[in-house]
Design an enzyme around this catalytic site. Structure first.
Site, mmCIF file in Angstrom:
data_model
loop_
_atom_site.group_PDB
_atom_site.id
_atom_site.type_symbol
_atom_site.label_atom_id
_atom_site.label_comp_id
_atom_site.label_asym_id
_atom_site.label_seq_id
_atom_site.Cartn_x
_atom_site.Cartn_y
_atom_site.Cartn_z
ATOM 1 C CB SER A 108 0.681 2.359 -2.539
ATOM 2 O OG SER A 108 0.718 2.928 -1.242
ATOM 3 C CG ASP A 334 1.572 -3.367 2.697
ATOM 4 O OD1 ASP A 334 1.834 -2.314 3.696
ATOM 5 O OD2 ASP A 334 1.331 -3.599 1.716
ATOM 6 C CG HIS A 363 4.172 -0.344 0.805
ATOM 7 N ND1 HIS A 363 2.736 -0.579 1.096
ATOM 8 C CD2 HIS A 363 4.052 0.832 -0.004
ATOM 9 C CE1 HIS A 363 1.815 0.442 0.376
ATOM 10 N NE2 HIS A 363 2.734 1.140 -0.149
#
Length: 385
Positions: A108, A334, A363
């Site tokens: 991320s 995602d 995610h």
């Protein structure tokens, strides 16, 4: 550490994690509001019509109070917690360990941090995996709309699955289900609902509570439960989902400074234009992008408009010319870091990268149960491939 990666990875490396400057146990950590005032910021709701001139003025004032508190309680170091500075800190960690190159696994935001490090120090990149990738060349406005589109698609994926089950809160077509959600949210704007812990679920608690379970398909049953309760006038599961996202415990304490640090770092890295014309144009794009979330994705530039320090310098390019091959992982479903970002980072931004795609929901991909992804990443880190 037992939850990071696979047994093979953990048995092959010493794993080193760190709190970036401003985060967690790093000093000084970003500190802003007390718990009660944080509750008001994250869960509160003013009496103005949503997105009206009065609402915008009140939102501006709330963010000014927040920014002033961050400066007062953190100090002047608040000016130096941008991502480029954190990437330079990573190179100090490399030197402390006496390594000529760094092996790095970033998820991320960690992909933005990793890509920044690779641009600053391409020759010092060993094996680098960027999972749930962010395209660092996109503007703040583009990133916001991309994430909005991602959550909108995740909501539709949830509904497609939900409508096939007997306990789904919604009926009919996809379009009908989306309209039913919008109606529930519009009602909540005017009439917050009670929860079992005595708090009220406002529209903002509900939006956060909707977003949280869209990060992982495993949470979808909780989202169905939350909607079923909301239809019956109970906001308990929605507010619990929001609490999980915000790391708020049942006693009203926050488990980390995640929210404060996220805003502080983001405001130093990039900002959207906050003049009336620019915000109106961005708002129109948001409304077009999502019939459900677009109404609540308005005026996002206000969050950094009054931040007490200017945007920090950033690299002109993130090509990382001369680095070893960097592995970029993108998940097609995602919501938080859309797949298109991974494609762009691997194929257009980085000079030497390989894209790995996971056709799935949620995610990030590595460590989420895909033996295919796990094997590719482990081989990349461990074997001479």
């Amino acid at each position: 550490a037992e939850q990071l990666g696979t047994d093979a990875l953990r048995n092959s490396f010493n794993l080193v994690g760190f709190d970036p400057r401003g985060v967690g146990a790093s000093e000084p950590t970003v500190k802003c509001l007390n718990a009660k005032d944080t509750d008001d910021l994250l869960y509160g709701q003013n009496d103005a019509e949503l997105n009206s001139a009065e609402d915008i003025a009140l939102t501006r004032q709330a963010y000014r109070v927040f920014a002033d508190a961050c400066l007062a309680n953190t100090g002047p170091e608040l000016a130096y917690i941008d991502t480029v500075s954190a990437a330079r800190d990573m190179d100090i960690l490399r030197a402390v360990f006496g390594e000529e190159q760094i092996n790095y696994l970033g998820f991320s935001y960690g992909t933005f941090l990793g890509a920044t490090y690779a641009e600053l120090y391409p020759a010092r990149v060993g094996r680098m995996v960027l999972d749930g990738a962010i395209d660092p060349t996109k503007s703040d406005e583009e990133q916001s709309i991309g994430q909005l589109i991602g959550f909108d698609q995740a909501l539709k994926n949830f509904l497609a699955d939900c409508l096939e089950t007997s306990d789904c809160p919604f009926t009919g077509s996809m379009s009908s289900a989306l309209s039913q959600i919008s109606a529930l949210l519009l009602k909540l704007e005017k009439n917050p609902v009670a929860t079992q812990d005595g708090r009220e679920l406002t529209i903002w608690g509900a939006i956060t509570g909707m977003i949280m379970p869209l990060y992982s398909q495993g949470y979808w049953p909780y989202l169905s439960q939350a909607f079923n309760e909301l239809k019956a006038g109970d906001g308990t599961t929605f507010i619990l989902l929001a609490d999980t996202y915000n790391e708020r415990d049942e006693n009203g304490r926050y488990g980390s400074n995640q929210m404060e640090a996220n805003i502080a770092i983001s405001c130093l890295d990039a900002r959207s234009a906050s003049d009336a014309a620019s915000m109106a144009a961005q708002n129109a794009i948001a409304l077009e992008a999502s019939s459900v979330f677009g109404r609540y994705w308005q005026n996002g530039a206000l969050g950094c408009e009054v931040w007490p320090f200017p945007v920090a310098d950033r690299p002109e390019s993130y090509a990382a010319s001369g680095s070893k091959t960097i592995l970029v992982i993108g998940t097609t479903g995602d919501p938080a870091t859309p797949y298109t970002d991974a494609v762009a980072l691997a194929n257009e931004v980085l000079e030497n990268a390989q894209l790995i795609t996971w056709n799935g929901e949620g995610h990030t991909a590595y460590g989420q149960g895909s033996t295919c992804i796990e094997q590719v990443v482990d081989d990349y880190f461990i074997k001479d491939v």
